[in-house]
Design a protein around this motif. Structure first.
Motif, PDB file in Angstrom:
ATOM      1  N   UNK A   1      15.731  56.324  -9.131  1.00  0.00           N
ATOM      2  CA  UNK A   1      15.538  57.747  -9.306  1.00  0.00           C
ATOM      3  C   UNK A   1      15.217  58.104 -10.827  1.00  0.00           C
ATOM      4  N   UNK A   2      15.467  59.140 -11.356  1.00  0.00           N
ATOM      5  CA  UNK A   2      14.992  59.766 -12.812  1.00  0.00           C
ATOM      6  C   UNK A   2      16.016  58.821 -13.672  1.00  0.00           C
ATOM      7  N   UNK A   3      17.166  58.024 -13.418  1.00  0.00           N
ATOM      8  CA  UNK A   3      17.890  57.448 -14.358  1.00  0.00           C
ATOM      9  C   UNK A   3      17.273  56.224 -14.714  1.00  0.00           C
ATOM     10  N   UNK A   4      15.984  55.748 -14.025  1.00  0.00           N
ATOM     11  CA  UNK A   4      15.453  54.598 -14.639  1.00  0.00           C
ATOM     12  C   UNK A   4      14.407  54.993 -15.659  1.00  0.00           C
ATOM     13  N   UNK A   5      14.444  54.164 -16.670  1.00  0.00           N
ATOM     14  CA  UNK A   5      13.542  54.498 -17.799  1.00  0.00           C
ATOM     15  C   UNK A   5      12.734  53.035 -17.802  1.00  0.00           C
ATOM     16  N   UNK A   6      11.330  53.346 -18.441  1.00  0.00           N
ATOM     17  CA  UNK A   6      10.628  52.457 -18.795  1.00  0.00           C
ATOM     18  C   UNK A   6      10.443  52.062 -20.252  1.00  0.00           C
TER      19      UNK A   6
ATOM     20  N   UNK B   1      27.051  30.619 -18.362  1.00  0.00           N
ATOM     21  CA  UNK B   1      27.749  30.944 -19.839  1.00  0.00           C
ATOM     22  C   UNK B   1      28.850  30.339 -20.108  1.00  0.00           C
ATOM     23  N   UNK B   2      29.612  30.163 -19.019  1.00  0.00           N
ATOM     24  CA  UNK B   2      31.132  29.535 -19.049  1.00  0.00           C
ATOM     25  C   UNK B   2      31.995  30.920 -19.035  1.00  0.00           C
ATOM     26  N   UNK B   3      33.097  30.791 -18.625  1.00  0.00           N
ATOM     27  CA  UNK B   3      34.108  31.939 -18.844  1.00  0.00           C
ATOM     28  C   UNK B   3      34.050  33.158 -17.692  1.00  0.00           C
ATOM     29  N   UNK B   4      34.791  34.085 -17.675  1.00  0.00           N
ATOM     30  CA  UNK B   4      34.615  35.118 -16.838  1.00  0.00           C
ATOM     31  C   UNK B   4      33.666  36.251 -17.123  1.00  0.00           C
ATOM     32  N   UNK B   5      33.035  36.658 -16.147  1.00  0.00           N
ATOM     33  CA  UNK B   5      31.943  37.814 -16.277  1.00  0.00           C
ATOM     34  C   UNK B   5      32.327  38.824 -17.198  1.00  0.00           C
ATOM     35  N   UNK B   6      31.874  39.374 -17.951  1.00  0.00           N
ATOM     36  CA  UNK B   6      31.976  40.451 -18.772  1.00  0.00           C
ATOM     37  C   UNK B   6      31.401  41.726 -17.896  1.00  0.00           C
ATOM     38  N   UNK B   7      31.221  42.839 -18.857  1.00  0.00           N
ATOM     39  CA  UNK B   7      31.065  44.213 -18.208  1.00  0.00           C
ATOM     40  C   UNK B   7      29.643  44.182 -17.796  1.00  0.00           C
ATOM     41  N   UNK B   8      29.051  44.428 -16.701  1.00  0.00           N
ATOM     42  CA  UNK B   8      27.747  44.750 -16.316  1.00  0.00           C
ATOM     43  C   UNK B   8      27.154  46.221 -16.819  1.00  0.00           C
ATOM     44  N   UNK B   9      26.615  46.179 -17.758  1.00  0.00           N
ATOM     45  CA  UNK B   9      26.131  47.462 -18.295  1.00  0.00           C
ATOM     46  C   UNK B   9      24.855  48.023 -17.958  1.00  0.00           C
ATOM     47  N   UNK B  10      23.895  47.234 -17.452  1.00  0.00           N
ATOM     48  CA  UNK B  10      22.445  47.634 -17.214  1.00  0.00           C
ATOM     49  C   UNK B  10      21.855  46.675 -16.068  1.00  0.00           C
ATOM     50  N   UNK B  11      20.794  47.314 -15.607  1.00  0.00           N
ATOM     51  CA  UNK B  11      20.067  46.625 -14.735  1.00  0.00           C
ATOM     52  C   UNK B  11      18.326  46.705 -15.007  1.00  0.00           C
ATOM     53  N   UNK B  12      17.367  45.874 -14.901  1.00  0.00           N
ATOM     54  CA  UNK B  12      16.198  45.966 -15.265  1.00  0.00           C
ATOM     55  C   UNK B  12      15.111  45.227 -14.180  1.00  0.00           C
ATOM     56  N   UNK B  13      13.998  45.771 -13.919  1.00  0.00           N
ATOM     57  CA  UNK B  13      13.283  45.197 -13.150  1.00  0.00           C
ATOM     58  C   UNK B  13      11.863  44.843 -14.126  1.00  0.00           C
ATOM     59  N   UNK B  14      11.192  43.616 -13.760  1.00  0.00           N
ATOM     60  CA  UNK B  14       9.772  43.795 -14.486  1.00  0.00           C
ATOM     61  C   UNK B  14       9.060  42.739 -13.730  1.00  0.00           C
TER      62      UNK B  14
ATOM     63  N   UNK C   1      14.249  50.228 -16.520  1.00  0.00           N
ATOM     64  CA  UNK C   1      15.973  49.921 -16.981  1.00  0.00           C
ATOM     65  C   UNK C   1      16.476  50.967 -16.365  1.00  0.00           C
ATOM     66  N   UNK C   2      17.658  50.710 -15.985  1.00  0.00           N
ATOM     67  CA  UNK C   2      18.638  51.775 -15.706  1.00  0.00           C
ATOM     68  C   UNK C   2      20.059  51.348 -16.074  1.00  0.00           C
ATOM     69  N   UNK C   3      20.805  52.483 -16.998  1.00  0.00           N
ATOM     70  CA  UNK C   3      22.029  51.951 -17.447  1.00  0.00           C
ATOM     71  C   UNK C   3      23.164  52.249 -16.386  1.00  0.00           C
ATOM     72  N   UNK C   4      24.421  51.374 -16.396  1.00  0.00           N
ATOM     73  CA  UNK C   4      25.161  51.889 -15.261  1.00  0.00           C
ATOM     74  C   UNK C   4      26.483  52.503 -16.010  1.00  0.00           C
ATOM     75  N   UNK C   5      27.089  53.142 -14.804  1.00  0.00           N
ATOM     76  CA  UNK C   5      28.288  54.043 -15.424  1.00  0.00           C
ATOM     77  C   UNK C   5      29.374  53.041 -15.663  1.00  0.00           C
ATOM     78  N   UNK C   6      30.416  53.181 -16.513  1.00  0.00           N
ATOM     79  CA  UNK C   6      31.682  52.423 -16.551  1.00  0.00           C
ATOM     80  C   UNK C   6      32.198  51.982 -15.361  1.00  0.00           C
ATOM     81  N   UNK C   7      32.421  52.833 -14.372  1.00  0.00           N
ATOM     82  CA  UNK C   7      32.795  52.464 -13.191  1.00  0.00           C
ATOM     83  C   UNK C   7      32.023  51.575 -12.468  1.00  0.00           C
ATOM     84  N   UNK C   8      30.893  50.955 -12.813  1.00  0.00           N
ATOM     85  CA  UNK C   8      30.123  49.925 -12.180  1.00  0.00           C
ATOM     86  C   UNK C   8      30.352  48.526 -13.122  1.00  0.00           C
TER      87      UNK C   8
END
Length: 213
Positions: free
Chosen positions: A25-30, A180-193, A60-67
């Protein structure tokens, strides 16, 4: 036996309830990489069409803290026209039909960079990026060094160059630990190219049913 079937059904329904759809939707930016060429992205709610003609850019789409605690993802993608196989480790020669980016940051850094564009996030030294790719001339599930992100990014090959339609499901936590090793950190965004500028090719593709799990 009936109890086992019921338990399995309840577990499956609980997992499905945790899967969160991500609309196109409109949350995606180019994000352009050149003033003179760019892909075309058509956001249609459930799906996104991608058209690339000797060009490259990113949506690109930024994700909310809940995600941010997402540990897995799934999506459908199809390619009806694509670019030839390339070496995905070669900078400036790594065209691919589609790439799905998952951008991670430590939680404190994620809070500080909320609202930033994709270019700033990808340049952050603390960012870690998994790039799932349909394209190239590599074996499925091969993990490659990124020619652009250095130690901050890894390319995971899901499909070699070609056309067709597929459903993908990825374990982000497992692939992050492997890369990268270790625990996964916060997933803050998605992108498609889509990337066709090096081969001067053409891509006609679609992504849909994107879910975070």
């Amino acid at each position: 036996m009936r109890a086992m079937i019921l338990a399995s059904a309840l577990a499956l329904s609980s997992f499905s309830a945790l899967a969160e759809p991500v609309p196109f939707d409109g949350a995606w930016k180019t994000q352009r990489f050149s003033l003179f060429s760019s892909n075309t992205y058509r956001f249609q709610g459930a799906t996104m069409d991608v058209l690339s003609d000797g060009s490259v850019s990113m949506a690109y789409r930024q994700l909310d803290p809940g995600q941010w605690d997402t540990r897995g993802a799934s999506w459908d993608w199809s390619v009806v026209e694509g670019v030839d196989p390339t070496d995905l480790t070669r900078k400036g020669g790594d065209d691919r039909n589609l790439a799905m980016y998952f951008v991670f940051l430590p939680r404190a850094e994620a809070e500080a960079l909320r609202g930033s564009n994709i270019r700033k996030l990808l340049q952050n030294e603390q960012a870690r990026v998994l790039v799932y790719v349909w394209g190239g001339d590599h074996a499925r599930n091969q993990q490659l060094d990124s020619p652009y992100l250095g130690a901050r990014g890894k390319t995971v090959v899901l499909r070699a160059a070609g056309t067709g339609s597929h459903r993908e499901s990825v374990d982000l936590a497992r692939d992050y630990a492997r890369a990268f090793g270790g625990q996964v950190s916060a997933l803050v965004g998605l992108a498609v190219s889509a990337d066709s500028d090096d081969t001067d090719g053409a891509i006609r593709a679609r992504i849909g049913a994107l879910r975070l799990e």
